[in-house]
Design a protein around this motif. Structure first.
Motif, PDB file in Angstrom:
ATOM      1  N   VAL A 129       0.836  -1.205   0.000  1.00 30.32           N
ATOM      2  CA  VAL A 129       0.000   0.000   0.000  1.00 30.32           C
ATOM      3  C   VAL A 129       0.869   1.252   0.000  1.00 30.32           C
ATOM      4  N   SER A 130       1.977   1.209   0.746  1.00 31.07           N
ATOM      5  CA  SER A 130       2.890   2.351   0.796  1.00 31.07           C
ATOM      6  C   SER A 130       3.498   2.630  -0.574  1.00 31.07           C
ATOM      7  N   LEU A 131       3.941   1.575  -1.247  1.00 34.13           N
ATOM      8  CA  LEU A 131       4.503   1.742  -2.589  1.00 34.13           C
ATOM      9  C   LEU A 131       3.440   2.244  -3.563  1.00 34.13           C
ATOM     10  N   GLY A 132       2.217   1.716  -3.399  1.00 29.29           N
ATOM     11  CA  GLY A 132       1.125   2.196  -4.241  1.00 29.29           C
ATOM     12  C   GLY A 132       0.838   3.668  -4.003  1.00 29.29           C
ATOM     13  N   GLY A 133       0.894   4.078  -2.734  1.00 28.20           N
ATOM     14  CA  GLY A 133       0.685   5.484  -2.416  1.00 28.20           C
ATOM     15  C   GLY A 133       1.740   6.376  -3.043  1.00 28.20           C
ATOM     16  N   LEU A 134       2.981   5.922  -3.009  1.00 28.76           N
ATOM     17  CA  LEU A 134       4.064   6.693  -3.634  1.00 28.76           C
ATOM     18  C   LEU A 134       3.854   6.831  -5.130  1.00 28.76           C
ATOM     19  N   TYR A 135       3.265   5.803  -5.730  1.00 34.78           N
ATOM     20  CA  TYR A 135       3.051   5.811  -7.175  1.00 34.78           C
ATOM     21  C   TYR A 135       1.874   6.712  -7.556  1.00 34.78           C
ATOM     22  N   VAL A 136       0.822   6.700  -6.738  1.00 36.98           N
ATOM     23  CA  VAL A 136      -0.394   7.449  -7.063  1.00 36.98           C
ATOM     24  C   VAL A 136      -0.282   8.928  -6.687  1.00 36.98           C
ATOM     25  N   THR A 137       0.441   9.230  -5.612  1.00 35.41           N
ATOM     26  CA  THR A 137       0.478  10.599  -5.075  1.00 35.41           C
ATOM     27  C   THR A 137       0.837  11.666  -6.112  1.00 35.41           C
TER      28      THR A 137
END
Length: 240
Positions: A129-137
């Motif tokens: 989820v953290s990596l996904g957040g970095l990608y989406v932000t």
């Protein structure tokens, strides 16, 4: 794209003053408001480059800058807190597993093993989820900067049409390389006590702006296309 981003701020008329102000704001970022102002500047870079304007903005109209930064801060905060919440759940289960396991007996050991395995699974989910957040932000920040509406930063359907494109992945990776390069430079400068650390903040700001320029250029190519509102109303369409 990376080389162009590194020239983006340097080619501005007030490059030195902009970097100076940006570095000083990062220096004072523990006070929160300065960091919000930096995010406001980043938002202006995103909006300008997405609109085809490669002239770096300057630090002016501070009230509006604070509002723009507050919107970006809200988006960044939400995408950062979600992984932390999942990680907190993993910690709770991990502690619970340790308590159960310390109770002794086969049942306690088995319960501790199951609880620990579940906690590890949740921790892995938190990492994903953290990596996904970095990608989406970055896409979320670009969406908010483009429209001015905070809600667009959480319009997951529209954002998915952006982040699922190869062009966005390429732009994101390019921006990540710039940020990573800036972080490495900051690490080298930090070898020099105090002065090196302070100098690193100006490098960090420069890299952050360069990365924002890349995301802005990328957003111009991948932004969601609004539905055409010029179609006539059903009553106005000719009968067939």
């Amino acid at each position: 794209m990376i080389s162009s981003s590194l020239d983006y701020l340097r080619d501005g008329d007030d490059a030195v003053m902009t970097v100076l102000i940006g570095g000083l704001l990062l220096l004072a970022s523990p006070l929160i408001v300065p960091s919000i102002l930096v995010l406001g500047y980043v938002s202006r870079v995103l909006r300008g480059t997405a609109a085809g304007d490669d002239t770096p903005p300057v630090f002016e109209e501070w009230g509006d800058l604070l509002v723009e930064g507050a919107k970006a801060f809200a988006v960044t905060l939400v995408y950062s807190l979600l992984p932390l919440a999942v990680f907190a759940v993993a910690v709770v289960f991990g502690v619970g597993a340790a308590v159960i396991g310390s109770g002794g007996g086969n049942g306690g050991a088995l319960g501790g093993l199951i609880g620990g395995a579940f906690a590890l699974l949740i921790a892995l989910v938190a990492l994903a989820v953290s990596l996904g957040g970095l990608y989406v932000t970055p896409a979320a920040l670009a969406a908010v900067a483009d429209s001015g509406r905070v809600g667009d930063g959480f319009a997951l359907g529209a954002l998915w049409t952006v982040i699922s494109k190869r062009a966005y992945a390429t732009g994101w990776l390019s921006a990540a390389v710039v940020v990573l390069g800036g972080s490495l430079a900051v690490g080298v400068l930090s070898v020099v006590p105090v002065l090196g650390t302070i100098a690193g903040l100006f490098v960090q700001f420069y890299a952050l702006v360069a990365a924002a320029a890349i995301i802005g250029w990328t957003w111009a190519d991948v932004r969601p296309i609004a539905a055409d509102s010029t179609d006539p109303e059903p009553a106005e369409r000719p009968a067939v």
